[in-house]
Design a protein around this motif. Structure first.
Motif, PDB file in Angstrom:
ATOM      1  N   TRP A 135       0.715  -1.240   0.156  1.00 15.57           N
ATOM      2  CA  TRP A 135       0.133  -0.080   0.152  1.00 15.57           C
ATOM      3  C   TRP A 135       0.786   1.126  -0.142  1.00 15.57           C
ATOM      4  O   TRP A 135       0.750   2.219  -0.733  1.00 15.57           O
ATOM      5  CB  TRP A 135      -0.962   0.041   1.029  1.00 15.57           C
ATOM      6  CG  TRP A 135      -2.174  -1.104   1.386  1.00 15.57           C
ATOM      7  CD1 TRP A 135      -2.300  -2.084   2.098  1.00 15.57           C
ATOM      8  CD2 TRP A 135      -2.974  -1.101   0.000  1.00 15.57           C
ATOM      9  NE1 TRP A 135      -3.362  -2.570   1.461  1.00 15.57           N
ATOM     10  CE2 TRP A 135      -3.870  -2.319   0.510  1.00 15.57           C
ATOM     11  CE3 TRP A 135      -3.319  -0.418  -1.047  1.00 15.57           C
ATOM     12  CZ2 TRP A 135      -4.828  -2.616  -0.108  1.00 15.57           C
ATOM     13  CZ3 TRP A 135      -4.438  -0.940  -1.936  1.00 15.57           C
ATOM     14  CH2 TRP A 135      -5.334  -1.889  -1.386  1.00 15.57           C
ATOM     15  N   ILE A 136       1.777   1.090   0.690  1.00 11.36           N
ATOM     16  CA  ILE A 136       2.818   2.560   0.993  1.00 11.36           C
ATOM     17  C   ILE A 136       3.446   2.703  -0.612  1.00 11.36           C
ATOM     18  O   ILE A 136       3.486   3.641  -0.961  1.00 11.36           O
ATOM     19  CB  ILE A 136       3.793   2.020   2.043  1.00 11.36           C
ATOM     20  CG1 ILE A 136       3.218   2.135   3.278  1.00 11.36           C
ATOM     21  CG2 ILE A 136       5.002   3.411   1.811  1.00 11.36           C
ATOM     22  CD1 ILE A 136       4.225   2.088   4.549  1.00 11.36           C
ATOM     23  N   SER A 137       3.830   1.577  -1.365  1.00 15.40           N
ATOM     24  CA  SER A 137       4.469   1.586  -2.527  1.00 15.40           C
ATOM     25  C   SER A 137       3.616   2.501  -3.587  1.00 15.40           C
ATOM     26  O   SER A 137       4.085   2.817  -4.669  1.00 15.40           O
ATOM     27  CB  SER A 137       4.991   0.248  -2.975  1.00 15.40           C
ATOM     28  OG  SER A 137       4.048  -0.433  -3.550  1.00 15.40           O
ATOM     29  N   LEU A 179       0.199   2.336   8.453  1.00 13.61           N
ATOM     30  CA  LEU A 179      -0.671   3.018   7.760  1.00 13.61           C
ATOM     31  C   LEU A 179      -0.751   4.467   7.928  1.00 13.61           C
ATOM     32  O   LEU A 179      -0.553   5.611   7.233  1.00 13.61           O
ATOM     33  CB  LEU A 179      -1.793   2.110   7.292  1.00 13.61           C
ATOM     34  CG  LEU A 179      -1.759   1.142   6.414  1.00 13.61           C
ATOM     35  CD1 LEU A 179      -3.289   0.572   6.395  1.00 13.61           C
ATOM     36  CD2 LEU A 179      -1.380   1.420   4.857  1.00 13.61           C
ATOM     37  N   ARG A 180      -1.285   4.578   9.113  1.00 16.15           N
ATOM     38  CA  ARG A 180      -1.413   6.102   9.728  1.00 16.15           C
ATOM     39  C   ARG A 180      -0.108   6.886   9.766  1.00 16.15           C
ATOM     40  O   ARG A 180      -0.140   8.013   9.434  1.00 16.15           O
ATOM     41  CB  ARG A 180      -2.099   5.986  11.068  1.00 16.15           C
ATOM     42  CG  ARG A 180      -3.534   5.265  11.231  1.00 16.15           C
ATOM     43  CD  ARG A 180      -4.385   6.196  10.174  1.00 16.15           C
ATOM     44  NE  ARG A 180      -5.892   5.488  10.533  1.00 16.15           N
ATOM     45  CZ  ARG A 180      -6.679   5.633   9.284  1.00 16.15           C
ATOM     46  NH1 ARG A 180      -6.324   6.035   8.145  1.00 16.15           N
ATOM     47  NH2 ARG A 180      -7.954   5.088   9.717  1.00 16.15           N
ATOM     48  N   THR A 187     -10.552   5.490   5.581  1.00 13.30           N
ATOM     49  CA  THR A 187     -11.137   4.462   6.275  1.00 13.30           C
ATOM     50  C   THR A 187     -10.422   3.066   6.060  1.00 13.30           C
ATOM     51  O   THR A 187     -10.256   2.772   4.881  1.00 13.30           O
ATOM     52  CB  THR A 187     -12.538   4.535   6.152  1.00 13.30           C
ATOM     53  OG1 THR A 187     -13.206   5.323   6.571  1.00 13.30           O
ATOM     54  CG2 THR A 187     -13.078   3.224   6.890  1.00 13.30           C
ATOM     55  N   ILE A 188     -10.226   2.494   7.081  1.00 12.33           N
ATOM     56  CA  ILE A 188      -9.451   1.442   7.082  1.00 12.33           C
ATOM     57  C   ILE A 188     -10.384   0.271   7.119  1.00 12.33           C
ATOM     58  O   ILE A 188     -11.155   0.060   8.211  1.00 12.33           O
ATOM     59  CB  ILE A 188      -8.009   1.002   7.940  1.00 12.33           C
ATOM     60  CG1 ILE A 188      -7.092   2.006   7.457  1.00 12.33           C
ATOM     61  CG2 ILE A 188      -7.499  -0.141   7.794  1.00 12.33           C
ATOM     62  CD1 ILE A 188      -6.010   2.201   8.386  1.00 12.33           C
ATOM     63  N   SER A 213      -6.792   1.599  18.971  1.00  6.52           N
ATOM     64  CA  SER A 213      -5.371   1.544  18.376  1.00  6.52           C
ATOM     65  C   SER A 213      -5.409   2.586  17.146  1.00  6.52           C
ATOM     66  O   SER A 213      -4.246   3.106  16.988  1.00  6.52           O
ATOM     67  CB  SER A 213      -4.587   0.295  18.169  1.00  6.52           C
ATOM     68  OG  SER A 213      -5.217  -0.135  16.914  1.00  6.52           O
ATOM     69  N   ASP A 214      -6.310   2.818  16.541  1.00  8.91           N
ATOM     70  CA  ASP A 214      -6.193   3.734  15.519  1.00  8.91           C
ATOM     71  C   ASP A 214      -6.427   4.952  15.844  1.00  8.91           C
ATOM     72  O   ASP A 214      -7.450   5.426  16.458  1.00  8.91           O
ATOM     73  CB  ASP A 214      -7.350   3.287  14.476  1.00  8.91           C
ATOM     74  CG  ASP A 214      -7.555   4.084  13.190  1.00  8.91           C
ATOM     75  OD1 ASP A 214      -6.581   5.036  13.112  1.00  8.91           O
ATOM     76  OD2 ASP A 214      -8.487   3.976  12.376  1.00  8.91           O
ATOM     77  N   PRO A 215      -5.569   5.807  15.624  1.00  9.35           N
ATOM     78  CA  PRO A 215      -5.548   7.039  16.208  1.00  9.35           C
ATOM     79  C   PRO A 215      -6.734   8.107  15.501  1.00  9.35           C
ATOM     80  O   PRO A 215      -7.066   9.003  16.195  1.00  9.35           O
ATOM     81  CB  PRO A 215      -4.105   7.936  15.760  1.00  9.35           C
ATOM     82  CG  PRO A 215      -3.569   6.892  14.533  1.00  9.35           C
ATOM     83  CD  PRO A 215      -4.216   5.529  15.026  1.00  9.35           C
TER      84      PRO A 215
END
Length: 470
Positions: A135-137, A179-180, A187-188, A213-215
């Motif tokens: 995903w980052i790529s 990811l964050r 939205t994940i 845990s998701d900020p």
């Protein structure tokens, strides 16, 4: 003195107005969010997914499917992608094209990496951490698309290996954090372990800690409902616990049948509709590996709906009846549900489920000489005042067959008005259904389905079927 006070107040109001003028455009540009256990779109309206999965990674040229899926009423398409670990990688430019096609067809795009499927039990599967690296790529394709795209980190990220699936909470929390930290504001969506079915309730029992845990507090949970969910009690209990906890849940995959059992799709669809829960059926077309019966259309042809396709698109609580376009496209808000489900004690589900496999080309078989037999079963899959929908499952015996005919006689005055996947004729109460060109040849023990719409009055009894093979 009063003049100075009024001047100060006026200056303060001017500052507030300028601040609000700055904040509101930023809010308008935001993506999906989660509030009170519901998914909220960028216009501030509740959004309930009604969609299907499309195997783009395996069929990258079938981009016309997006328009066909929309034409049948869906508001969401879940798109299969590959990181390149198990199948050909979907590049950033390809993903950009997918998102553009979704937007052209006014669909919300749920993107998922399929290479994680069955990790710990499937040797070729990758970890959630590796999926995040993918995903980052391709982040350039996703930036700025938060209004239209939901990020499903990895499909069915753990199999049934107990020691490995037990790491789901930690692995999922770490994936969300990465990811964050990388700047993803989407939205994940996170899939459950155990091939997505969470039969040991690892996702259910750890959902709150993962959500916390998701900020951004912008995570949605996804359960896949196949053979584990073959009773209404299992479905309503599982989904109901998320609703009672105000945690967002969707049925990210489900079917009308599966090799591990027969899911109760009627309850899945009615309960989610009553409670404002999204669902995404598996899948549009191109299934292989023994689950071809999960195709909604034949050979990507929207005019050739299978019995499963008829059920999910046109049946009771189906997509046509319940889907509402996202207000980021239409501007029309949806109405959030007020009903909350009862809770019932969970039952113990089976402990195995084979994975949904990528497509293979099924062999063409010529039936050998011998005794050719078949059986047929009849089920009412939807019923309303004066009308009903039924599904007939034809199964070959111990010898392959090249054709089949099913006969029955209605005992309560029912009539037929429409059919699919068979040539059906009637004379009075007597009905004859014959295979069509593409579903007559069946290997030993293999099956196919056809369906029809009919009318009834007073009683809608199940007739006795007779199947004849050739």
């Amino acid at each position: 003195m009063k003049t100075r006070v009024f001047a100060a107040i006026a200056a303060l109001l001017a500052v507030l107005v300028s601040v609000l003028a700055f904040i509101q455009p930023a809010h308008a540009a935001a993506g999906f969010t989660v509030s009170g256990g519901q998914l909220i779109d960028a216009n501030g309206n509740p959004f309930v997914m009604r969609g299907v999965s499309h195997a783009h990674a395996w069929y990258p040229t079938q981009t016309g499917s997006f328009a066909s899926i929309k034409a049948l009423g869906a508001n969401t398409v879940r798109v299969v992608l590959s990181s390149g670990a198990r199948w050909t990688q979907n590049t950033a430019s390809d993903v950009s094209n997918v998102i553009s096609t979704c937007k052209q067809n006014r669909l919300i795009c749920v993107l998922e990496v399929h290479d994680t499927t069955g990790y710990g039990e499937e040797g070729a599967a990758i970890t959630l951490d590796q999926a995040v690296s993918y995903w980052i790529s391709i982040q350039s394709a996703l930036a700025g698309q938060e209004r239209y795209v939901i990020l499903n980190i990895g499909n069915e990220p753990f199999g049934n290996n107990a020691s490995v699936s037990a790491t789901w909470p930690t692995a999922t929390r770490n994936a969300i954090t990465r990811l964050r930290d990388a700047g993803f504001d989407h939205t994940i969506m996170v899939d459950a372990p155990h091939w997505g079915q969470d039969w040991q309730f690892i996702m259910r029992d750890n959902a709150q800690s993962v959500f916390n845990s998701d900020p951004d507090r912008n995570t949605v949970f996804s359960v896949h409902m196949y053979g584990v969910y073959d009773t209404a009690a299992e479905i309503t209990d599982y989904l109901g616990r998320f609703r009672s906890a105000n945690l967002p849940i969707v049925v990210g995959e489900f079917g009308h049948n599966h090799s591990d059992g027969n899911p109760d799709e009627d309850t899945i669809m009615s309960y989610t509709q009553a409670n404002g829960i999204g669902y995404i059926g598996w899948s549009w077309s191109g299934n292989g590996g023994g689950v071809e019966y999960l195709d909604m259309v034949t050979n990507f042809n929207a005019a050739s709906l299978t019995s499963w396709g008829q059920r999910i698109f046109n049946g009771a609580n189906g997509i046509r009846q319940t889907s509402r376009e996202a207000s980021v496209y239409s501007g029309n808000p949806t109405t959030p549900p007020t009903t909350r489900p009862p809770t019932t004690p969970p039952t113990t589900p089976p402990t195995t489920r084979p994975p949904t496999t990528p497509p293979t080309t099924p062999p063409v078989t010529t039936p050998p000489a011998g005794t050719r037999t078949c059986t047929a079963t009849y089920a009412v899959t939807g019923q309303w005042q004066g009308g009903f929908q039924a599904d007939v499952r034809v199964t070959a015996g111990s010898t392959p067959i090249s054709g089949w005919t099913v006969n029955w006689t209605f005992g309560n005055g029912q009539t037929l008005s429409q059919s699919w996947n068979a040539t059906v004729s009637s004379s009075g109460s007597a009905v004859t259904a014959r295979n069509v060109a593409y579903n007559g040849s069946l290997a030993a023990g293999a099956g196919t389905s056809f369906g029809f719409i009919g009318t009834w009055n007073g009683t809608n009894g199940v007739p006795t079927l007779r199947c004849t093979a050739s």
